[in-house]
Write a protein that holds these residues in place. Structure first.
Motif, PDB file in Angstrom:
ATOM      1  N   GLY A 221       0.820  -1.199   0.000  1.00 21.72           N
ATOM      2  CA  GLY A 221       0.000   0.000   0.000  1.00 21.72           C
ATOM      3  C   GLY A 221       0.851   1.244   0.000  1.00 21.72           C
ATOM      4  O   GLY A 221       2.081   1.174   0.060  1.00 21.72           O
ATOM      5  N   TRP A 222       0.189   2.376  -0.071  1.00 20.47           N
ATOM      6  CA  TRP A 222       0.922   3.641  -0.068  1.00 20.47           C
ATOM      7  C   TRP A 222       0.176   4.663   0.788  1.00 20.47           C
ATOM      8  O   TRP A 222      -0.982   4.496   1.131  1.00 20.47           O
ATOM      9  CB  TRP A 222       1.147   4.157  -1.486  1.00 20.47           C
ATOM     10  N   GLY A 223       0.900   5.730   1.119  1.00 22.45           N
ATOM     11  CA  GLY A 223       0.338   6.775   1.962  1.00 22.45           C
ATOM     12  C   GLY A 223       0.507   6.436   3.433  1.00 22.45           C
ATOM     13  O   GLY A 223       1.217   5.507   3.814  1.00 22.45           O
ATOM     14  N   LYS A 347       3.830   5.729  -3.333  1.00 20.16           N
ATOM     15  CA  LYS A 347       2.806   5.314  -4.300  1.00 20.16           C
ATOM     16  C   LYS A 347       3.376   4.665  -5.562  1.00 20.16           C
ATOM     17  O   LYS A 347       2.932   3.562  -5.927  1.00 20.16           O
ATOM     18  CB  LYS A 347       1.921   6.513  -4.667  1.00 20.16           C
ATOM     19  N   GLU A 351       2.521   0.726  -6.415  1.00 20.42           N
ATOM     20  CA  GLU A 351       1.770   0.318  -7.612  1.00 20.42           C
ATOM     21  C   GLU A 351       2.560  -0.682  -8.443  1.00 20.42           C
ATOM     22  O   GLU A 351       1.998  -1.649  -8.977  1.00 20.42           O
ATOM     23  CB  GLU A 351       1.396   1.553  -8.421  1.00 20.42           C
ATOM     24  N   SER A 395      -3.678  -1.257  -0.935  1.00 18.82           N
ATOM     25  CA  SER A 395      -4.173  -0.395   0.140  1.00 18.82           C
ATOM     26  C   SER A 395      -3.815   1.058  -0.157  1.00 18.82           C
ATOM     27  O   SER A 395      -2.649   1.395  -0.378  1.00 18.82           O
ATOM     28  CB  SER A 395      -3.554  -0.820   1.471  1.00 18.82           C
ATOM     29  N   THR A 396      -4.828   1.924  -0.156  1.00 17.84           N
ATOM     30  CA  THR A 396      -4.641   3.340  -0.466  1.00 17.84           C
ATOM     31  C   THR A 396      -5.391   4.195   0.557  1.00 17.84           C
ATOM     32  O   THR A 396      -6.255   3.688   1.285  1.00 17.84           O
ATOM     33  CB  THR A 396      -5.171   3.668  -1.870  1.00 17.84           C
ATOM     34  N   ASP A 398      -7.757   6.002   0.034  1.00 16.30           N
ATOM     35  CA  ASP A 398      -9.177   6.018  -0.316  1.00 16.30           C
ATOM     36  C   ASP A 398      -9.925   4.781   0.175  1.00 16.30           C
ATOM     37  O   ASP A 398     -11.141   4.856   0.428  1.00 16.30           O
ATOM     38  CB  ASP A 398      -9.345   6.137  -1.835  1.00 16.30           C
TER      39      ASP A 398
END
Length: 545
Positions: A221-223, A347, A351, A395-396, A398
């Motif tokens: 995931g990122w963030g 990110k 991805e 996982s983001t 959002d």
């Protein structure tokens, strides 16, 4: 010259894996011609080569996962783990540097020239008091009171080693420039080293970083991941001894200072944000009741979501400690034992990694694997949930639920230094309890082995993406500068005067290691650690022992 002979029942891939451990490193193969017309890179072919190279090491992965499990070393005492893993890497052409950042069990393994520098790491330490027989659905310590891998950290660096060896082989074969730096997460359960790695410049010049962590899912995931930042600190109160019955007025109890601090902190909790987490243990409460204790200590973990809020929580703890000392006629000093920054994944890297996770897919679980997972859950009254058959979504921000506080991981300090992601790989069983003996049960079984192989493939493939895609590196760095650093900058509480707490767990291991050595895995004699322990897989006996 060493001659390797195939034994009955041994696959050719297992024989090849054994040569990786025992044979000298062969000269690099001649670079292959350009993969496609015009010199463009055929990444699909390179990734298939990486997958094959990881599969060829499946036996080595099993041996590494089982061996590190059997060593069961807690934070700062990972000496056997260090010697074992660095020995394998040295035989495969990596340059080993030990004792980095002033930490005896920390090391780096480097290889390559030119191109991007990619750091690959995972944690290696166990947890106190979590000794557990693997492959047993019911709770059964191997040595009562001994450490154990009740988080599953025994699987992460074996994954990284296999991925690095596979990546190196593909890069040598195809003439790809680039550099690798492997490093272990020493004492992660104490949140006690990665901030010191950063402070000492261990990641200077690194372009991007890939970290792995054991899980029951396969994801990244990122963030902002919602992990809390953390400060680990020990408060030591000093008083004066006296006869506790005959002349108590002559004494000043250091334990009183500890207890007043703990009481005051617990009252303060009511007026702290819901995102904070804090907990403590009294590490020294005195010697015997009839002597007023002149020294007593308490160890706190303070957790909050941002650099600023965790610093504020720590300062509140310091203020309460000073007030407790004044109230009890004692003095107090505090020592920083560890630190962890909030986590923030990159990110573009996430991805790219997720595309490779999706391509690899989950391991092919056998009926025995699923039956064993269900037996563990049933025997321990956990919610039944089968081993996952598809990777989790990317996982983001959002699709993640808002975090109201929780655990910590000091990979955050590296995430705020170079673009970094964490890949979670499926080597454990769903529905178990973290930091618990339950999480050790599967960690030297085929479930752990298969999950580590799958994770190694995703790491090798993503590393090749980085080595052959300059734009990916540029995008990762731009995201860190433009997005990650927009609202926060790296601001740890670690100072130049703070030192790693390398004394932790030494007395325990000096006492218990001789007994633990009797349980070290011997891969030369036994195909698996379960075979050495006389455990038939899958053991489905759920009767309490």
């Amino acid at each position: 010259m060493t001659v390797f002979r195939k034994t009955p029942g041994q696959t050719m891939s297992a024989l090849l894996a054994a040569t990786l451990i025992s044979a000298p490193v062969l000269a690099a193969a001649e670079p292959a011609p350009p993969a496609q017309a015009g010199g463009t890179v055929d990444r699909a072919r390179l990734k298939q080569e990486a997958i094959a190279a990881v599969d060829a090491q499946a036996k080595l992965v099993q041996q590494m996962v089982d061996s590190v499990f059997s060593f069961a070393e807690p934070g700062f005492q990972e000496y056997q783990t260090m010697e074992y893993l660095t020995g394998i890497l040295a035989k495969n052409g990596f340059k080993i540097t030990r004792g980095v950042a002033g930490i005896p069990t920390a090391w780096t393994a480097t290889w390559g020239a030119g191109g991007p520098l990619v750091a690959l790491g995972s944690d290696v330490d166990g947890l106190l008091g979590l000794s557990q027989y693997p492959g047993s659905p019911t709770l059964k310590p191997m040595i009562a009171g001994a450490p154990g891998h009740g988080e599953g950290h025994n699987s992460g660096m074996p994954l990284i080693v296999a991925a690095a060896i596979a990546t190196k082989q593909v890069m040598e074969k195809n003439g790809i420039k680039g550099r690798l730096m492997l490093w272990p997460g020493v004492a992660e359960e104490l949140l006690a080293t990665k901030a010191f790695y950063v402070r000492e410049g261990l990641f200077k010049g690194v372009d991007v970083s890939i970290f792995t962590h054991v899980s029951s899912d396969f994801s990244t995931g990122w963030g902002d991941s919602g992990n809390n930042a953390l400060v680990s600190a020990e408060y030591t109160f000093h008083g004066k001894t006296a006869h506790a019955a005959g002349q108590p007025w002559e004494g000043r109890s250091a334990l009183d200072g500890v207890e007043v601090m703990d009481m005051a902190w617990n009252m303060r909790r009511e007026h702290l944000p819901v995102t904070q987490r804090s907990h403590y243990v009294i590490t020294n409460g005195g010697g015997q009741p009839n002597i007023v204790p002149d020294v007593a200590s308490v160890w706190y973990y303070f957790r909050e979501q941002t650099f600023g809020t965790v610093r504020g929580l720590y300062e509140t703890g310091n203020e309460i400690a000073e007030a407790a000392a004044k109230a009890t006629g004692t003095t107090v000093e505090h020592k920083l034992l560890g630190y962890a920054a909030p986590n923030f994944g990159n990110k573009p890297l996430a991805e790219a990694a997720y595309a490779n996770i999706a391509a690899v897919g989950m391991p092919k679980w056998s009926a025995d694997d699923q039956a064993f997972a269900k037996a563990v859950q049933t025997a321990n009254k956990r919610t039944p949930k089968p081993l996952a058959t598809t990777p989790s979504p990317l996982s983001t921000p959002d699709n993640r639920e808002r975090s109201l506080g929780g655990g910590s991981d000091d990979i955050g300090d590296i995430m705020w230094t170079v673009p970094t992601i964490t890949i979670r790989f499926p080597s454990n069983i769903p529905s178990l309890i973290g930091h618990n003996v339950l999480s050790a049960i599967a960690m030297a079984t085929p479930i752990a082995h298969k999950g580590a192989v799958a994770g190694a493939k995703s790491v090798a493939m993503t590393t090749l993406d980085i080595m052959t895609t300059p734009q990916l590196v540029a995008d990762a760095k731009a995201f860190q500068q433009d997005v990650q650093f927009k609202d926060q900058k790296y601001d740890p509480v670690v100072t130049a005067a703070d030192k790693p707490a390398i004394h932790l767990n030494k007395q325990l291991m000096d006492r218990i290691r001789p007994e633990m050595r009797k349980f070290y895995y011997d891969p030369a004699k036994y195909p698996t650690y379960l075979d050495q322990l006389g455990i038939k897989y899958p053991n489905l006996d759920t009767k309490p022992k």
